[in-house]
Design a protein around this motif. Structure first.
Motif, PDB file in Angstrom:
ATOM      1  N   PRO A 155       0.801  -1.223   0.202  1.00 53.01           N
ATOM      2  CA  PRO A 155      -0.058   0.027  -0.047  1.00 53.01           C
ATOM      3  C   PRO A 155       0.855   1.120   0.047  1.00 53.01           C
ATOM      4  O   PRO A 155       2.050   1.162   0.494  1.00 53.01           O
ATOM      5  N   LEU A 156       0.209   2.127  -0.808  1.00 50.10           N
ATOM      6  CA  LEU A 156       1.135   3.589  -0.883  1.00 50.10           C
ATOM      7  C   LEU A 156       0.251   4.533   0.201  1.00 50.10           C
ATOM      8  O   LEU A 156      -0.627   4.810   0.012  1.00 50.10           O
ATOM      9  N   HIS A 157       1.296   4.890   1.248  1.00 52.69           N
ATOM     10  CA  HIS A 157       0.885   5.540   2.476  1.00 52.69           C
ATOM     11  C   HIS A 157       1.165   7.434   1.786  1.00 52.69           C
ATOM     12  O   HIS A 157       2.140   7.532   1.606  1.00 52.69           O
TER      13      HIS A 157
END
Length: 206
Positions: A155-157
């Motif tokens: 996941p890209l925070h």
């Protein structure tokens, strides 16, 4: 000269084009004067008249007399003695060039096809290079390592303004108490007095 008629400027005579008649009369008079002067000059010179084209410019003293007129006259006379040839001007003729797309005879001749034996030999050589020579050169004689698993997606925070309060817009400064009281008075005036009167007037007008 009795043919010359005088009319005022802007008058269109219904009896004839007097300007045209005046021009014709003046042109005839000018031709008569030219002929008269030519005859008088010929009578004065007699047999000593120079032949046409035999004009010789007189030597002039540049320090005393201007020479521009004599030079111009000599140039005009020399131009008159030049031979004039008529050149027939023709429009350019269309240039029809052969187009290789339409003239198949102008295309390059196709190369002769390869014989089947040469095609088979080329395929064997390509298979040998791609299946044995190239892997051996790329690995330098070492066995090929086992490929490792590819990286898994994660996941890209990203910063979210709803949770990162520092990213929110700064709140506006609060209104002073005096301005709040004035706005409340204006709102009460509009809702309790002005708006009912306007609505009543609209009902009466409808």
């Amino acid at each position: 000269m009795s043919d010359i008629q005088s009319t005022s400027i802007g008058v269109i005579s219904p009896y004839g084009d007097y300007s045209l008649r005046n021009t014709q009369a003046l042109s005839g008079v000018s031709h008569l004067w030219q002929d008269f002067f030519a005859r008088a000059l010929a009578d004065q010179l007699g047999d000593n008249a120079p032949a046409p084209g035999s004009y010789q410019p007189e030597p002039l003293d540049e320090a005393v007399e201007p020479t521009l007129g004599a030079e111009l006259l000599a140039h005009i006379v020399s131009q008159r003695t030049c031979e004039v040839t008529e050149t027939q001007v023709k429009p350019p003729e269309p240039l029809f060039l052969p187009i290789a797309e339409f003239e198949l005879d102008l295309l390059d001749k196709p190369f002769p096809p390869f014989p089947p034996e040469e095609i088979v030999a080329q395929q064997h050589q390509q298979t040998f290079e791609s299946n044995w020579v190239r892997p051996l050169v790329l690995t330098a004689g070492q066995p090929l390592p086992e490929p490792s698993p590819a990286p898994q997606p994660r996941p890209l925070h990203l910063p979210i303004a709803e949770f990162e309060l520092e990213l929110l817009d700064k709140p506006f400064p609060p209104f002073p108490e005096e301005e709040l009281v004035a706005q409340q008075k204006q709102l009460d005036f509009d809702t309790r007095w002005a708006r009912p009167i306007v609505l009543q007037n609209l009902r009466i007008a409808a």
